[in-house]
Design a protein around this motif. Structure first.
Motif, PDB file in Angstrom:
ATOM      1  N   THR A  22       0.809   3.651   2.378  1.00 35.79           N
ATOM      2  CA  THR A  22      -0.291   4.418   2.963  1.00 35.79           C
ATOM      3  C   THR A  22      -1.452   4.529   1.986  1.00 35.79           C
ATOM      4  O   THR A  22      -2.616   4.293   2.339  1.00 35.79           O
ATOM      5  N   VAL A  23      -1.137   4.865   0.737  1.00 33.72           N
ATOM      6  CA  VAL A  23      -2.179   5.032  -0.281  1.00 33.72           C
ATOM      7  C   VAL A  23      -2.894   3.710  -0.543  1.00 33.72           C
ATOM      8  O   VAL A  23      -4.130   3.659  -0.634  1.00 33.72           O
ATOM      9  N   LEU A  24      -2.146   2.629  -0.648  1.00 29.19           N
ATOM     10  CA  LEU A  24      -2.760   1.331  -0.918  1.00 29.19           C
ATOM     11  C   LEU A  24      -3.632   0.887   0.260  1.00 29.19           C
ATOM     12  O   LEU A  24      -4.658   0.228   0.064  1.00 29.19           O
ATOM     13  N   GLY A  25      -3.243   1.262   1.464  1.00 31.85           N
ATOM     14  CA  GLY A  25      -4.077   0.966   2.627  1.00 31.85           C
ATOM     15  C   GLY A  25      -5.403   1.707   2.549  1.00 31.85           C
ATOM     16  O   GLY A  25      -6.455   1.155   2.904  1.00 31.85           O
ATOM     17  N   TRP A  26      -5.352   2.952   2.077  1.00 33.48           N
ATOM     18  CA  TRP A  26      -6.581   3.732   1.934  1.00 33.48           C
ATOM     19  C   TRP A  26      -7.503   3.131   0.888  1.00 33.48           C
ATOM     20  O   TRP A  26      -8.729   3.308   0.964  1.00 33.48           O
ATOM     21  N   MET A  27      -6.948   2.454  -0.095  1.00 32.25           N
ATOM     22  CA  MET A  27      -7.764   1.857  -1.150  1.00 32.25           C
ATOM     23  C   MET A  27      -8.701   0.780  -0.612  1.00 32.25           C
ATOM     24  O   MET A  27      -9.677   0.414  -1.268  1.00 32.25           O
ATOM     25  N   GLU A  28      -8.414   0.272   0.571  1.00 37.14           N
ATOM     26  CA  GLU A  28      -9.242  -0.774   1.160  1.00 37.14           C
ATOM     27  C   GLU A  28     -10.288  -0.210   2.115  1.00 37.14           C
ATOM     28  O   GLU A  28     -11.027  -0.961   2.743  1.00 37.14           O
ATOM     29  N   LYS A  29     -10.340   1.116   2.242  1.00 33.58           N
ATOM     30  CA  LYS A  29     -11.291   1.746   3.153  1.00 33.58           C
ATOM     31  C   LYS A  29     -12.384   2.455   2.375  1.00 33.58           C
ATOM     32  O   LYS A  29     -12.268   2.683   1.178  1.00 33.58           O
ATOM     33  N   GLU A  30     -13.436   2.824   3.060  1.00 39.92           N
ATOM     34  CA  GLU A  30     -14.589   3.419   2.392  1.00 39.92           C
ATOM     35  C   GLU A  30     -14.461   4.935   2.228  1.00 39.92           C
ATOM     36  O   GLU A  30     -14.906   5.496   1.246  1.00 39.92           O
ATOM     37  N   GLU A  31     -13.856   5.613   3.227  1.00 40.84           N
ATOM     38  CA  GLU A  31     -13.775   7.070   3.140  1.00 40.84           C
ATOM     39  C   GLU A  31     -12.744   7.502   2.088  1.00 40.84           C
ATOM     40  O   GLU A  31     -11.872   6.719   1.720  1.00 40.84           O
ATOM     41  N   ASN A  32     -12.864   8.761   1.622  1.00 39.12           N
ATOM     42  CA  ASN A  32     -11.908   9.234   0.627  1.00 39.12           C
ATOM     43  C   ASN A  32     -10.767  10.006   1.286  1.00 39.12           C
ATOM     44  O   ASN A  32     -10.877  10.437   2.442  1.00 39.12           O
ATOM     45  N   HIS A  33      -9.673  10.135   0.556  1.00 42.12           N
ATOM     46  CA  HIS A  33      -8.490  10.798   1.071  1.00 42.12           C
ATOM     47  C   HIS A  33      -7.909  11.715  -0.001  1.00 42.12           C
ATOM     48  O   HIS A  33      -8.048  11.456  -1.200  1.00 42.12           O
ATOM     49  N   MET A  34      -7.240  12.763   0.469  1.00 41.19           N
ATOM     50  CA  MET A  34      -6.676  13.773  -0.432  1.00 41.19           C
ATOM     51  C   MET A  34      -5.164  13.826  -0.270  1.00 41.19           C
ATOM     52  O   MET A  34      -4.640  13.859   0.836  1.00 41.19           O
ATOM     53  N   ILE A  35      -4.459  13.840  -1.423  1.00 40.84           N
ATOM     54  CA  ILE A  35      -3.005  13.948  -1.424  1.00 40.84           C
ATOM     55  C   ILE A  35      -2.605  15.201  -2.194  1.00 40.84           C
ATOM     56  O   ILE A  35      -3.137  15.475  -3.267  1.00 40.84           O
ATOM     57  N   VAL A  36      -1.654  15.962  -1.637  1.00 36.00           N
ATOM     58  CA  VAL A  36      -1.097  17.111  -2.340  1.00 36.00           C
ATOM     59  C   VAL A  36       0.411  16.918  -2.470  1.00 36.00           C
ATOM     60  O   VAL A  36       1.028  16.211  -1.675  1.00 36.00           O
ATOM     61  N   THR A  37       0.999  17.555  -3.474  1.00 41.61           N
ATOM     62  CA  THR A  37       2.417  17.316  -3.791  1.00 41.61           C
ATOM     63  C   THR A  37       3.155  18.638  -3.962  1.00 41.61           C
ATOM     64  O   THR A  37       3.598  18.976  -5.069  1.00 41.61           O
ATOM     65  N   PRO A  38       3.328  19.393  -2.893  1.00 41.97           N
ATOM     66  CA  PRO A  38       3.936  20.718  -3.022  1.00 41.97           C
ATOM     67  C   PRO A  38       5.432  20.708  -3.335  1.00 41.97           C
ATOM     68  O   PRO A  38       6.196  19.960  -2.742  1.00 41.97           O
ATOM     69  N   ASN A  39       5.806  21.551  -4.291  1.00 38.64           N
ATOM     70  CA  ASN A  39       7.199  21.860  -4.563  1.00 38.64           C
ATOM     71  C   ASN A  39       7.460  23.269  -4.028  1.00 38.64           C
ATOM     72  O   ASN A  39       6.549  23.894  -3.475  1.00 38.64           O
TER      73      ASN A  39
END
Length: 245
Positions: A22-39
């Motif tokens: 999913t992340v690598l797919g976003w790398m090919e797009k223009e818009e930005n994306h946010m990831i959070v890692t909750p414990n």
């Protein structure tokens, strides 16, 4: 992408491989994306701080970082595929970016730590471009945003600890020109070598939290949030609120 909800926080039910793709797919797009890692500690904090919960729920990808989150999902009858540690995701992404000649910007840590992490990343992942770095003691958000944008980085790792890192990304994401920004906690310290990650035995047996406690007994107060988190999840489940916990 299938999601579940634990104490009001949305969690994506993904494997590590699915998250990386999913992340690598976003790398090919223009818009930005946010990831959070909750414990569990982060979810428990969000449960008591609705505004922060909204920030987490605004993310494009929310990873079940802690084993306690996986246990919580089982308790409410919506099991997750697996635990997806944020640090490991970052390592997989850095490795993939190196093969594509893409870049990373490191934000966080004590003065000098991000610089050491940048040097180590360059050695471990030949081909990657470390676009820039900045310690976590900055006071001028505007200057940092401009520095990141000027670097033309693809991947932004914000390692200033929760809730600051998630709030910072959410506040500035509309202006950030990176493809992906992730709240990565202590990852910069591990990459710099100033903090050792738990040995494989502890990681594979989901006892990484116990190793941290052994190395830093002062974390006992924070560790108590795990049983508190599970207790709230159990209580809500017994009340029939499990699916919406």
């Amino acid at each position: 992408m299938e999601q579940i909800r634990i104490l009001g926080v949305k969690i994506d039910n993904v494997t590590m491989n699915e998250a990386v793709e999913t992340v690598l797919g976003w790398m090919e797009k223009e818009e930005n994306h946010m990831i959070v890692t909750p414990n569990p500690e982060i979810v428990y904090y969000a449960y008591h701080n609705p505004e922060y919960s909204e920030v987490l729920n605004s993310a494009d990808l929310t990873l079940p970082d802690g084993i306690g989150v996986v246990y919580g999902a089982k308790i409410i009858g919506t099991p997750l595929k697996e635990r997806v540690p944020g640090f490991e995701l970052c390592c997989h992404v850095l490795e993939a970016l190196a093969t594509k000649g893409k870049s990373v910007f490191l934000l966080g840590g004590k003065p000098g730590v991000a610089e050491m992490a940048a040097e180590n990343i360059g050695k471990k992942y030949p081909g990657i471009r470390v676009a820039g770095f900045c310690d976590g003691y900055f006071k001028d958000d505007e200057a940092v945003v401009n520095q990141i944008n000027a670097s033309d980085a693809d991947f932004l790792m914000v390692c200033t600890g929760f809730p600051r890192q998630e709030n910072w990304i959410a506040k500035h994401r509309d202006r950030l020109k990176v493809k992906v920004a992730i709240g990565a906690g202590g990852s910069v310290d591990v990459l710099a070598g100033t903090v050792k990650r738990a040995p494989d035995f502890f990681c594979k047996t989901n006892l990484e939290w116990f190793y941290r406690l052994l190395k830093q007994p002062s974390r006992i107060g924070r560790m108590m949030n795990l049983p508190k988190f599970l207790l709230v999840v159990i209580k809500k489940n017994l009340k029939g609120e499990g699916a919406n916990a």
